[in-house]
Design an enzyme around this catalytic site. Structure first.
Site, PDB file in Angstrom:
ATOM      1  CB  SER A  48      41.922  38.273  30.620  1.00  0.00           C
ATOM      2  OG  SER A  48      41.518  37.560  31.754  1.00  0.00           O
ATOM      3  CG  HIS A  87      41.507  41.063  26.474  1.00  0.00           C
ATOM      4  ND1 HIS A  87      42.870  40.911  26.516  1.00  0.00           N
ATOM      5  CD2 HIS A  87      41.116  41.117  27.775  1.00  0.00           C
ATOM      6  CE1 HIS A  87      43.284  40.866  27.762  1.00  0.00           C
ATOM      7  NE2 HIS A  87      42.237  40.994  28.555  1.00  0.00           N
ATOM      8  CD  GLU A 134      45.442  41.659  23.695  1.00  0.00           C
ATOM      9  OE1 GLU A 134      46.671  41.722  23.660  1.00  0.00           O
ATOM     10  OE2 GLU A 134      44.826  40.831  24.410  1.00  0.00           O
ATOM     11  CG  ASN A 176      48.102  39.077  29.878  1.00  0.00           C
ATOM     12  OD1 ASN A 176      48.731  39.920  30.519  1.00  0.00           O
ATOM     13  ND2 ASN A 176      46.820  38.866  30.063  1.00  0.00           N
TER      14      ASN A 176
HETATM   15  P1  NAI Z   1      34.188  40.636  38.442  1.00  0.00           P
HETATM   16  O1  NAI Z   1      34.248  39.522  39.435  1.00  0.00           O
HETATM   17  O2  NAI Z   1      34.415  42.025  38.902  1.00  0.00           O
HETATM   18  O3  NAI Z   1      32.772  40.598  37.699  1.00  0.00           O
HETATM   19  C1  NAI Z   1      32.171  39.418  37.202  1.00  0.00           C
HETATM   20  C2  NAI Z   1      30.665  39.594  37.340  1.00  0.00           C
HETATM   21  O4  NAI Z   1      30.023  38.559  36.608  1.00  0.00           O
HETATM   22  C3  NAI Z   1      30.187  39.496  38.783  1.00  0.00           C
HETATM   23  O5  NAI Z   1      29.386  40.603  39.101  1.00  0.00           O
HETATM   24  C4  NAI Z   1      29.362  38.185  38.796  1.00  0.00           C
HETATM   25  O6  NAI Z   1      28.248  38.248  39.679  1.00  0.00           O
HETATM   26  C5  NAI Z   1      28.898  38.102  37.376  1.00  0.00           C
HETATM   27  N1  NAI Z   1      28.582  36.767  36.911  1.00  0.00           N
HETATM   28  C6  NAI Z   1      29.216  35.602  37.189  1.00  0.00           C
HETATM   29  N2  NAI Z   1      28.622  34.603  36.525  1.00  0.00           N
HETATM   30  C7  NAI Z   1      27.612  35.127  35.800  1.00  0.00           C
HETATM   31  C8  NAI Z   1      26.644  34.589  34.891  1.00  0.00           C
HETATM   32  N3  NAI Z   1      26.630  33.298  34.594  1.00  0.00           N
HETATM   33  N4  NAI Z   1      25.779  35.433  34.309  1.00  0.00           N
HETATM   34  C9  NAI Z   1      25.798  36.763  34.607  1.00  0.00           C
HETATM   35  N5  NAI Z   1      26.673  37.324  35.472  1.00  0.00           N
HETATM   36  C10 NAI Z   1      27.571  36.515  36.049  1.00  0.00           C
HETATM   37  O7  NAI Z   1      35.224  40.226  37.288  1.00  0.00           O
HETATM   38  P2  NAI Z   1      35.942  41.180  36.212  1.00  0.00           P
HETATM   39  O8  NAI Z   1      37.278  41.549  36.724  1.00  0.00           O
HETATM   40  O9  NAI Z   1      34.998  42.218  35.766  1.00  0.00           O
HETATM   41  O10 NAI Z   1      36.191  40.134  35.029  1.00  0.00           O
HETATM   42  C11 NAI Z   1      35.173  39.737  34.153  1.00  0.00           C
HETATM   43  C12 NAI Z   1      35.785  39.118  32.903  1.00  0.00           C
HETATM   44  O11 NAI Z   1      36.665  40.058  32.310  1.00  0.00           O
HETATM   45  C13 NAI Z   1      36.617  37.870  33.137  1.00  0.00           C
HETATM   46  O12 NAI Z   1      36.459  37.005  32.044  1.00  0.00           O
HETATM   47  C14 NAI Z   1      38.013  38.409  33.221  1.00  0.00           C
HETATM   48  O13 NAI Z   1      38.994  37.452  32.893  1.00  0.00           O
HETATM   49  C15 NAI Z   1      37.952  39.493  32.169  1.00  0.00           C
HETATM   50  N6  NAI Z   1      38.955  40.566  32.287  1.00  0.00           N
HETATM   51  C16 NAI Z   1      39.300  41.092  33.506  1.00  0.00           C
HETATM   52  C17 NAI Z   1      40.244  42.105  33.599  1.00  0.00           C
HETATM   53  C18 NAI Z   1      40.616  42.702  34.921  1.00  0.00           C
HETATM   54  O14 NAI Z   1      41.606  43.453  34.985  1.00  0.00           O
HETATM   55  N7  NAI Z   1      39.870  42.449  35.993  1.00  0.00           N
HETATM   56  C19 NAI Z   1      40.909  42.640  32.390  1.00  0.00           C
HETATM   57  C20 NAI Z   1      40.422  42.072  31.159  1.00  0.00           C
HETATM   58  C21 NAI Z   1      39.508  41.052  31.136  1.00  0.00           C
END
Ligand code: NAI
Length: 483
Positions: free
Chosen positions: A118, A139, A151, A189
């Site tokens: 993001s 995105h 996006e 954003n």
């Molecule tokens: P989250 O913390 O819910 O999930 C991330 C997951 O990735 C966790 O389950 C973690 O164990 C796993 N993980 C971490 N390192 C890893 C690796 N090396 N290999 C495999 N799995 C791994 O985070 P979320 O919110 O789902 O965000 C994920 C991505 O999406 C980030 O890049 C974030 O910036 C992006 N994003 C988030 C949004 C939101 O509203 N939360 C919206 C749009 C994008």
């Protein structure tokens, strides 16, 4: 490059990865789901099963569709080959780069890697890759199954055909893809920053209360006012995004974060999640006071100017005279003038007029007649009653330029123009992104068409002259459209 029947690997089974796996599986793809946290992929699938079965119980999905979707999602214990990998792991440059290196060792040369980052530059993420042209941003917005916008982000080295293939895929999944260059904040954003920043500026100047600001922007058609929205997002998160956009733009002062928000973060008043932000929870925003006015009378009533605001007054007062060639918009009631804000304060306008003739400056009325901010040049009430008579609920605020809605919309429009000028997105892309990504009632270029580029430029120039500094400098692209 056709991804219609691509085999997918989703890496990261958190909030976003689970949603992406669901949407892909519902579109008919086989999806392998991987997470380094033991049991996370299985847990995500089990949670999804619960959600889908709940929808089936309500008759929104057939049991067959639920079974088919779940059968397509396979939690896996290691990275594995796929045609398309969508990465949704932790938001960290080095960890994502390390993952891409591992993936490239395993994937065919023509596989695509899409990142859901993001805030990290897709250009920077691609550095060091063997095939940087195969990396693209995809995105999604939260919650993934419900939010239509995707996006599609091209880094400097991204192959345009790769971006095109991801756009087609997103469209096939029922999403609206909008293409953007990899620049800080991408589209949503970035363009959304002034929605928060203008509210924070008004609060810092003690020009209005949070509840008044929220009421006026809700009346303009936004689902939530900026203060209640920041409380919902969490001030820590919102402040972090503002800081990252500020830093990523080499500390361009237009994006300067706010001390008001810094203080909330310092205090731990993070919003809903901590029970207190601008408001206390669960109560939330207190109601704004309703001002009552006696029915106004005037010997002479004139509607000035042209456009939707003048038309609204003309409709409310059919017996009023009209002066369409006037250089201001609003209503003249005997000696009093009620003017749509042009960026000047009520006192500034009054100073240019005959001694002590009352001036009321009112905000841009975008939605249905409802709460509308105004400021007045002196200690009088009677002329304000005309706003109430036109169907508005007038709310008094401090006499600052651009009031609330007008300055916020002008700044959103300005930022969108800058984004287009810099080749970040198209005008249509900016409109679609803001309507679908953050549910704005209209796109910035739609507002520009309705209100008029010249009026917006005039307002911004006055804000610029009033505050000095770079925040209100007019986008060259916007100014050009007025020539
Ligand atoms: P989250 O913390 O819910 O999930 C991330 C997951 O990735 C966790 O389950 C973690 O164990 C796993 N993980 C971490 N390192 C890893 C690796 N090396 N290999 C495999 N799995 C791994 O985070 P979320 O919110 O789902 O965000 C994920 C991505 O999406 C980030 O890049 C974030 O910036 C992006 N994003 C988030 C949004 C939101 O509203 N939360 C919206 C749009 C994008």
């Amino acid at each position: 490059m056709n991804l219609d029947s691509a085999r997918l690997l989703v890496v990261g089974a958190g909030l976003m990865g689970a949603g992406i796996a669901q949407v892909a599986a519902q579109a008919g793809h086989d999806v392998a789901l991987f997470d380094t946290r033991a049991g996370a992929a299985e847990a995500a699938k089990a949670k999804l099963a619960g959600t889908l079965e709940g929808l089936a119980a309500k008759g929104k999905l057939t049991p067959e569709a639920v079974a088919a979707t779940l059968a397509r999602i396979t939690p896996v214990a290691a990275l594995q080959p796929a045609d398309l990998v969508i990465e949704a792991i932790v938001e960290h440059l080095d960890i994502k780069r390390a993952l891409f290196a591992e993936l490239e060792a395993l994937l065919a040369d023509d596989a695509i890697i899409a990142t859901n980052t993001s805030s990290i530059s897709v250009t920077a993420l691609a550095r060091g890759m063997k095939r940087p042209e195969r990396l693209v941003g995809m995105h999604f917005f939260n919650p993934v199954p419900l939010m239509k916008l995707v996006e599609v982000v091209s880094g400097l080295g991204t192959d345009p055909h790769v971006a095109q293939a991801i756009e087609s895929l997103a469209a096939r999944w029922g999403k609206t893809p909008v293409h953007t260059r990899s620049t800080p904040g991408f589209i949503v954003n970035r363009i959304a920053r002034p929605y928060y920043a203008e509210a924070l500026m008004l609060l810092q100047d003690r020009a209005a209360t949070p509840e008044l600001i929220d009421a006026c922007l809700r009346a303009a058609g936004f689902r939530m006012g900026p203060c209640e929205l920041m409380d919902l997002i969490g001030h820590d998160t919102n402040f972090a995004v503002t800081n990252s956009v500020f830093a990523a733009n080499f500390f361009d002062r237009r994006f300067t974060p706010s001390l008001v928000q810094q203080e909330l973060v310092d205090a731990g008043f993070l919003g809903r999640k901590s029970g207190r932000g601008f408001y206390r929870y669960p109560e939330g925003a207190p109601p704004v006071p309703v001002e009552r006015f006696a029915s106004p009378t005037a010997q002479r009533l004139v509607v000035h100017g042209q456009g939707f605001v003048a038309d609204r007054f003309a409709a409310a007062f059919p017996h009023a005279e009209r002066q369409t060639l006037s250089d201001w918009v609003g209503l003249e009631a005997d000696r009093a003038q009620l003017r749509l804000t042009d960026g000047r304060t009520a006192r500034e306008v009054a100073a240019e007029r005959e001694l002590q003739a009352p001036v009321v400056v009112f905000d841009l009325p975008l939605g249905e007649p409802s709460h509308l901010a105004y400021a007045k040049s002196g200690d009088f009430d009677a002329p304000v009653a005309w706003l109430a008579a036109a169907g508005f609920q007038p709310l008094e605020m401090v006499d600052v330029p651009g009031l609330i809605v007008a300055r916020t919309i002008a700044m959103l429009v300005n930022e969108a123009n800058d984004a287009v000028q810099q080749g970040v997105c198209s005008e249509e892309g900016a409109d679609a992104a803001m309507k679908l990504g953050v549910n704005y009632p209209a796109g910035p270029f739609e507002w520009q068409g309705r209100w008029g580029a010249s009026a917006i430029v005039a307002l911004l120039d006055r804000l610029d002259a009033y505050y000095r500094g770079e925040r209100y400098r007019v986008s060259p692209y916007l100014r050009l459209t007025t020539h």
